[in-house]
Scaffold this motif. Sequence first.
Motif, PDB file in Angstrom:
ATOM      1  N   TYR A   1      -7.310   6.159   2.145  1.00 28.56           N
ATOM      2  CA  TYR A   1      -8.453   5.251   1.929  1.00 28.56           C
ATOM      3  C   TYR A   1      -7.922   4.153   0.788  1.00 28.56           C
ATOM      4  O   TYR A   1      -7.381   4.452   0.029  1.00 28.56           O
ATOM      5  N   PHE A   2      -8.337   3.110   1.226  1.00 22.14           N
ATOM      6  CA  PHE A   2      -8.207   1.791   0.261  1.00 22.14           C
ATOM      7  C   PHE A   2      -9.339   1.039   0.215  1.00 22.14           C
ATOM      8  O   PHE A   2     -10.433   1.061   1.043  1.00 22.14           O
ATOM      9  N   PHE A   3      -9.644   0.463  -1.092  1.00 18.71           N
ATOM     10  CA  PHE A   3     -10.796  -0.573  -1.022  1.00 18.71           C
ATOM     11  C   PHE A   3     -10.466  -2.028  -1.370  1.00 18.71           C
ATOM     12  O   PHE A   3      -9.403  -2.264  -1.828  1.00 18.71           O
ATOM     13  N   TYR A   4     -11.211  -2.882  -0.590  1.00 16.95           N
ATOM     14  CA  TYR A   4     -11.013  -4.415  -1.175  1.00 16.95           C
ATOM     15  C   TYR A   4     -11.226  -4.624  -2.365  1.00 16.95           C
ATOM     16  O   TYR A   4     -10.623  -5.459  -3.262  1.00 16.95           O
ATOM     17  N   GLU A   5     -12.485  -4.191  -2.826  1.00 14.59           N
ATOM     18  CA  GLU A   5     -13.305  -4.525  -4.224  1.00 14.59           C
ATOM     19  C   GLU A   5     -13.534  -3.069  -4.722  1.00 14.59           C
ATOM     20  O   GLU A   5     -13.823  -2.167  -3.904  1.00 14.59           O
ATOM     21  N   PRO A   6     -13.140  -3.002  -6.252  1.00 13.69           N
ATOM     22  CA  PRO A   6     -13.693  -1.789  -6.611  1.00 13.69           C
ATOM     23  C   PRO A   6     -15.077  -1.492  -6.584  1.00 13.69           C
ATOM     24  O   PRO A   6     -15.378   0.048  -6.437  1.00 13.69           O
ATOM     25  N   GLY A   7     -15.970  -2.288  -6.349  1.00 10.40           N
ATOM     26  CA  GLY A   7     -17.344  -2.039  -6.137  1.00 10.40           C
ATOM     27  C   GLY A   7     -17.608  -1.525  -4.773  1.00 10.40           C
ATOM     28  O   GLY A   7     -18.702  -0.962  -4.350  1.00 10.40           O
ATOM     29  N   PHE A   8     -16.581  -1.703  -3.762  1.00 13.56           N
ATOM     30  CA  PHE A   8     -16.762  -1.232  -2.463  1.00 13.56           C
ATOM     31  C   PHE A   8     -16.272   0.382  -2.121  1.00 13.56           C
ATOM     32  O   PHE A   8     -16.222   0.967  -1.262  1.00 13.56           O
TER      33      PHE A   8
ATOM     34  N   HIS B   1      -9.040   7.805  -5.752  1.00 17.04           N
ATOM     35  CA  HIS B   1      -7.938   7.158  -6.357  1.00 17.04           C
ATOM     36  C   HIS B   1      -8.226   5.754  -6.792  1.00 17.04           C
ATOM     37  O   HIS B   1      -8.419   4.791  -5.798  1.00 17.04           O
ATOM     38  N   PRO B   2      -8.525   5.514  -7.978  1.00 17.53           N
ATOM     39  CA  PRO B   2      -8.971   4.110  -8.313  1.00 17.53           C
ATOM     40  C   PRO B   2      -7.828   3.127  -8.157  1.00 17.53           C
ATOM     41  O   PRO B   2      -7.896   1.887  -8.415  1.00 17.53           O
ATOM     42  N   ASP B   3      -6.584   3.560  -7.858  1.00 15.25           N
ATOM     43  CA  ASP B   3      -5.399   2.663  -7.871  1.00 15.25           C
ATOM     44  C   ASP B   3      -5.371   2.274  -6.163  1.00 15.25           C
ATOM     45  O   ASP B   3      -4.177   1.650  -6.188  1.00 15.25           O
ATOM     46  N   HIS B   4      -5.935   2.676  -5.343  1.00 10.10           N
ATOM     47  CA  HIS B   4      -5.922   2.357  -3.826  1.00 10.10           C
ATOM     48  C   HIS B   4      -6.463   1.199  -3.739  1.00 10.10           C
ATOM     49  O   HIS B   4      -7.427   0.878  -2.941  1.00 10.10           O
ATOM     50  N   HIS B   5      -6.037  -0.186  -4.371  1.00  5.28           N
ATOM     51  CA  HIS B   5      -6.827  -1.474  -4.313  1.00  5.28           C
ATOM     52  C   HIS B   5      -5.786  -2.150  -3.414  1.00  5.28           C
ATOM     53  O   HIS B   5      -4.496  -2.182  -3.561  1.00  5.28           O
ATOM     54  N   LEU B   6      -6.429  -2.908  -2.380  1.00  2.03           N
ATOM     55  CA  LEU B   6      -5.700  -3.528  -1.620  1.00  2.03           C
ATOM     56  C   LEU B   6      -6.655  -4.817  -1.116  1.00  2.03           C
ATOM     57  O   LEU B   6      -7.757  -4.670  -0.467  1.00  2.03           O
ATOM     58  N   GLN B   7      -6.436  -5.837  -2.037  1.00  2.00           N
ATOM     59  CA  GLN B   7      -7.013  -7.035  -1.932  1.00  2.00           C
ATOM     60  C   GLN B   7      -6.223  -8.454  -1.274  1.00  2.00           C
ATOM     61  O   GLN B   7      -5.440  -8.520  -2.047  1.00  2.00           O
TER      62      GLN B   7
END
Length: 305
Positions: free
Chosen positions: A131-138, A146-152
């Motif tokens: 899993y990855f997230f566009y915004e940390p709030g999402f 995993h808070p480092d799975h950031h994909l924006q």
Amino acid sequence: MRKPEFIIFAPSFDENVGGRIVLHTLCARLNELGYPAALWPMSKPPTRRCWQWPTLRRHLGYLARRDEKHFSTGPFPRRIARYRDLAGATVVYPEMVAGNPLGSARVARWFLHRPGFHTGGRVDYGPGEIYFFYEPGFNDPAINPHPDHHLQLTYLNPAYRQTNFGPREGTCYVVRKGALRPSLKIDRHPSDAVCVDEMSHEERAAVFNKCTALYSYDMYTFYSTYAALCGCVPIVVPDEEVTAQQWVPDPERRYGLAYGEDQVGWAIRTRPDLLERIRRTRELEDDYVHDFVAKCRRHFGSADA
């Protein structure tokens, strides 16, 4: 042409729908950085094996409507995945897609909003996904710890640029997904404010260049940033139970934006920082894409990991 390593499950491109834009942007960026990727139209049947009538009917309907021919990729190069491309590829689904329609053994799920937001709270994901997230709030830590799975990724429409450097007057407002916010009344803007929801990009950019402020009831729409690029102060109508730090934890990503009217001064002071951050954004986003690929390869045991 190399076989796609990634297949993006997406609807046709629409310049007015942010989720569609970023899915197509991901496909384009992967290809630009040397990771072969292709799009799978959401209406395209998952298999050619049409032994049962429901599957055959869907396939015939897809062909009759000529969906693939009319599938738009907007400003991006066109590359549509073939059936034989599915084997071994990592399929990327947005968070609102239930299950695994393409039956892939490798699924990456991209949270373009909070899981369940568009589906009435229903979340239907499978085992073994990453899993990855566009915004940390999402992100939902219960699903993705995993808070480092950031994909924006961002796509900047060229219509949005400042052309008026003189006097301004009036205000405007945007609702979009703000209409889904529970108990929120769309009444924070002045009574003579202009609604920009149904405008074309060119019309909206002209309004942003005329007005002093944009009231945004959608807390995450990119139109707030577009307004700032045009010299209009975007005032995000806040959620009383969500602080600015909870709304967007990274202060740099709040540059140029006012979270409530009391933050207008911050928005004006930090607008130059927003412009500089946008100039640096492309390099940062390329790092996100490289990291996304590396994490997927490690997760699925790719030989390239």
